[in-house]
Scaffold this motif. Structure first.
Motif, PDB file in Angstrom:
ATOM      1  N   LEU A  52       0.833  -1.203   0.000  1.00 25.59           N
ATOM      2  CA  LEU A  52       0.000   0.000   0.000  1.00 25.59           C
ATOM      3  C   LEU A  52       0.868   1.253   0.000  1.00 25.59           C
ATOM      4  O   LEU A  52       0.602   2.207  -0.739  1.00 25.59           O
ATOM      5  N   THR A  53       1.921   1.256   0.785  1.00 22.19           N
ATOM      6  CA  THR A  53       2.839   2.401   0.811  1.00 22.19           C
ATOM      7  C   THR A  53       3.495   2.580  -0.550  1.00 22.19           C
ATOM      8  O   THR A  53       3.572   3.698  -1.068  1.00 22.19           O
ATOM      9  N   ARG A  54       3.942   1.489  -1.149  1.00 24.14           N
ATOM     10  CA  ARG A  54       4.566   1.555  -2.481  1.00 24.14           C
ATOM     11  C   ARG A  54       3.584   2.092  -3.506  1.00 24.14           C
ATOM     12  O   ARG A  54       3.921   2.934  -4.341  1.00 24.14           O
ATOM     13  N   LEU A  55       2.356   1.604  -3.443  1.00 27.66           N
ATOM     14  CA  LEU A  55       1.315   2.044  -4.374  1.00 27.66           C
ATOM     15  C   LEU A  55       1.040   3.535  -4.223  1.00 27.66           C
ATOM     16  O   LEU A  55       1.019   4.294  -5.205  1.00 27.66           O
ATOM     17  N   LEU A  56       0.853   3.987  -2.991  1.00 21.07           N
ATOM     18  CA  LEU A  56       0.567   5.401  -2.748  1.00 21.07           C
ATOM     19  C   LEU A  56       1.743   6.292  -3.156  1.00 21.07           C
ATOM     20  O   LEU A  56       1.541   7.380  -3.712  1.00 21.07           O
ATOM     21  N   LEU A  57       2.951   5.840  -2.911  1.00 26.17           N
ATOM     22  CA  LEU A  57       4.136   6.581  -3.326  1.00 26.17           C
ATOM     23  C   LEU A  57       4.115   6.821  -4.831  1.00 26.17           C
ATOM     24  O   LEU A  57       4.309   7.944  -5.306  1.00 26.17           O
ATOM     25  N   ALA A  80       1.762  -3.499  -7.364  1.00 22.42           N
ATOM     26  CA  ALA A  80       1.300  -3.309  -5.983  1.00 22.42           C
ATOM     27  C   ALA A  80      -0.186  -3.617  -5.876  1.00 22.42           C
ATOM     28  O   ALA A  80      -0.628  -4.297  -4.937  1.00 22.42           O
ATOM     29  N   ARG A  81      -0.968  -3.146  -6.832  1.00 26.49           N
ATOM     30  CA  ARG A  81      -2.405  -3.449  -6.832  1.00 26.49           C
ATOM     31  C   ARG A  81      -2.646  -4.954  -6.952  1.00 26.49           C
ATOM     32  O   ARG A  81      -3.514  -5.500  -6.274  1.00 26.49           O
ATOM     33  N   THR A  82      -1.875  -5.598  -7.800  1.00 21.92           N
ATOM     34  CA  THR A  82      -2.017  -7.052  -7.971  1.00 21.92           C
ATOM     35  C   THR A  82      -1.685  -7.780  -6.674  1.00 21.92           C
ATOM     36  O   THR A  82      -2.438  -8.666  -6.247  1.00 21.92           O
ATOM     37  N   GLN A  83      -0.577  -7.424  -6.035  1.00 20.79           N
ATOM     38  CA  GLN A  83      -0.169  -8.088  -4.801  1.00 20.79           C
ATOM     39  C   GLN A  83      -1.198  -7.866  -3.691  1.00 20.79           C
ATOM     40  O   GLN A  83      -1.529  -8.793  -2.948  1.00 20.79           O
ATOM     41  N   GLY A  85      -4.379  -7.195  -4.163  1.00 18.90           N
ATOM     42  CA  GLY A  85      -5.564  -7.946  -4.574  1.00 18.90           C
ATOM     43  C   GLY A  85      -5.452  -9.428  -4.269  1.00 18.90           C
ATOM     44  O   GLY A  85      -6.400 -10.051  -3.796  1.00 18.90           O
ATOM     45  N   LEU A  86      -4.283 -10.002  -4.524  1.00 19.94           N
ATOM     46  CA  LEU A  86      -4.070 -11.423  -4.239  1.00 19.94           C
ATOM     47  C   LEU A  86      -4.157 -11.708  -2.738  1.00 19.94           C
ATOM     48  O   LEU A  86      -4.744 -12.704  -2.320  1.00 19.94           O
ATOM     49  N   ALA A  87      -3.569 -10.822  -1.941  1.00 20.28           N
ATOM     50  CA  ALA A  87      -3.613 -11.007  -0.487  1.00 20.28           C
ATOM     51  C   ALA A  87      -5.050 -10.928   0.016  1.00 20.28           C
ATOM     52  O   ALA A  87      -5.468 -11.739   0.854  1.00 20.28           O
ATOM     53  N   ILE A  88      -5.818  -9.978  -0.503  1.00 20.64           N
ATOM     54  CA  ILE A  88      -7.215  -9.831  -0.079  1.00 20.64           C
ATOM     55  C   ILE A  88      -8.068 -10.989  -0.585  1.00 20.64           C
ATOM     56  O   ILE A  88      -8.977 -11.447   0.111  1.00 20.64           O
ATOM     57  N   GLU A  89      -7.739 -11.485  -1.755  1.00 22.99           N
ATOM     58  CA  GLU A  89      -8.455 -12.652  -2.286  1.00 22.99           C
ATOM     59  C   GLU A  89      -8.249 -13.863  -1.368  1.00 22.99           C
ATOM     60  O   GLU A  89      -9.193 -14.603  -1.089  1.00 22.99           O
ATOM     61  N   GLU A 133     -11.147   2.663  -2.599  1.00 28.80           N
ATOM     62  CA  GLU A 133     -11.680   2.135  -3.869  1.00 28.80           C
ATOM     63  C   GLU A 133     -10.860   2.639  -5.054  1.00 28.80           C
ATOM     64  O   GLU A 133     -10.529   1.873  -5.962  1.00 28.80           O
ATOM     65  N   LEU A 134     -10.514   3.939  -5.050  1.00 32.19           N
ATOM     66  CA  LEU A 134      -9.699   4.484  -6.143  1.00 32.19           C
ATOM     67  C   LEU A 134      -8.298   3.893  -6.127  1.00 32.19           C
ATOM     68  O   LEU A 134      -7.744   3.545  -7.175  1.00 32.19           O
ATOM     69  N   VAL A 135      -7.718   3.794  -4.952  1.00 33.68           N
ATOM     70  CA  VAL A 135      -6.359   3.263  -4.832  1.00 33.68           C
ATOM     71  C   VAL A 135      -6.269   1.876  -5.463  1.00 33.68           C
ATOM     72  O   VAL A 135      -5.300   1.564  -6.148  1.00 33.68           O
ATOM     73  N   LEU A 136      -7.299   1.069  -5.267  1.00 33.20           N
ATOM     74  CA  LEU A 136      -7.275  -0.309  -5.770  1.00 33.20           C
ATOM     75  C   LEU A 136      -7.844  -0.472  -7.179  1.00 33.20           C
ATOM     76  O   LEU A 136      -7.695  -1.533  -7.779  1.00 33.20           O
ATOM     77  N   ALA A 137      -8.478   0.575  -7.702  1.00 40.26           N
ATOM     78  CA  ALA A 137      -9.106   0.482  -9.031  1.00 40.26           C
ATOM     79  C   ALA A 137      -8.047   0.306 -10.115  1.00 40.26           C
ATOM     80  O   ALA A 137      -7.151   1.136 -10.267  1.00 40.26           O
ATOM     81  N   GLU A 138      -8.167  -0.771 -10.872  1.00 40.35           N
ATOM     82  CA  GLU A 138      -7.187  -1.100 -11.910  1.00 40.35           C
ATOM     83  C   GLU A 138      -6.989  -0.004 -12.938  1.00 40.35           C
ATOM     84  O   GLU A 138      -5.890   0.202 -13.426  1.00 40.35           O
ATOM     85  N   ASP A 139      -8.056   0.677 -13.304  1.00 43.21           N
ATOM     86  CA  ASP A 139      -7.988   1.620 -14.410  1.00 43.21           C
ATOM     87  C   ASP A 139      -7.913   3.090 -13.969  1.00 43.21           C
ATOM     88  O   ASP A 139      -8.084   3.990 -14.765  1.00 43.21           O
ATOM     89  N   TRP A 140      -7.615   3.328 -12.694  1.00 42.23           N
ATOM     90  CA  TRP A 140      -7.582   4.701 -12.208  1.00 42.23           C
ATOM     91  C   TRP A 140      -6.160   5.161 -11.922  1.00 42.23           C
ATOM     92  O   TRP A 140      -5.360   4.430 -11.336  1.00 42.23           O
ATOM     93  N   LEU A 141      -5.868   6.371 -12.381  1.00 43.70           N
ATOM     94  CA  LEU A 141      -4.613   7.051 -12.056  1.00 43.70           C
ATOM     95  C   LEU A 141      -4.947   8.502 -11.745  1.00 43.70           C
ATOM     96  O   LEU A 141      -5.810   9.095 -12.408  1.00 43.70           O
ATOM     97  N   PRO A 142      -4.295   9.081 -10.768  1.00 42.28           N
ATOM     98  CA  PRO A 142      -4.581  10.482 -10.427  1.00 42.28           C
ATOM     99  C   PRO A 142      -4.048  11.425 -11.493  1.00 42.28           C
ATOM    100  O   PRO A 142      -3.043  11.131 -12.151  1.00 42.28           O
ATOM    101  N   GLU A 143      -4.723  12.530 -11.642  1.00 46.04           N
ATOM    102  CA  GLU A 143      -4.260  13.566 -12.565  1.00 46.04           C
ATOM    103  C   GLU A 143      -3.863  14.789 -11.772  1.00 46.04           C
ATOM    104  O   GLU A 143      -4.192  14.924 -10.602  1.00 46.04           O
ATOM    105  N   VAL A 144      -3.173  15.680 -12.414  1.00 44.92           N
ATOM    106  CA  VAL A 144      -2.701  16.909 -11.772  1.00 44.92           C
ATOM    107  C   VAL A 144      -3.881  17.765 -11.350  1.00 44.92           C
ATOM    108  O   VAL A 144      -4.862  17.880 -11.970  1.00 44.92           O
TER     109      VAL A 144
END
Length: 144
Positions: A52-57, A80-83, A85-89, A133-144
């Protein structure tokens, strides 16, 4: 058997597994077995926090350094999202843990982002701007 735990951990696991299967309860090194089961849970939670820290970074770097976006950042976000997701699965209850750890992981990621980018830490929001939800969403990336 306690000595076996300290001298040959793998052999201890094999023996403990056999004793459990054979229901030879009185021969099991219960103290160490309990310790190992507790450590499994800690390890899973630590992995969620780390990913999660790696993903947020990388989400912060993606948002605040658009000129430096790279495939490696995208790969890191995806992995990071995959890892996670697998842990939560494997352990659905870890999703609640992820929600609990979001802010703490964000603060770590915020500090790391400031160090890695040279951007003043105050530039990044004080509170995590991304929902779980956004952090884990496969197709979401933040914009400026």
């Amino acid at each position: 058997m306690s000595n076996l735990y300290s001298t040959d951990f793998n052999l201890w696991i094999d023996r403990t597994t056999r004793l459990l299967r054979e229901r030879r309860w009185h021969e099991i090194d219960l103290t160490h077995l309990i310790e190992e089961v507790e450590n499994l849970g800690k390890s899973e939670r630590r992995e969620i926090t780390s990913q999660l820290t790696r993903l947020l970074l990388h989400l912060l770097k993606w948002q605040y350094q658009p000129q430096r976006r790279s495939d490696s950042w995208l790969d890191s976000i995806t992995d990071a999202r995959t890892q996670i997701g697998l842990a939560i699965e494997d352990s659905p209850s870890l999703k609640g843990y992820l929600v609990e750890q979001l802010e703490e992981s964000y603060q770590r990621a915020r500090r790391q982002a400031a160090r890695q980018t040279g951007i003043e830490i105050s530039t990044f929001p004080d509170v995590c701007p991304y929902s779980p939800e956004l952090v884990l969403a496969e197709d979401w990336l933040p914009e400026v």
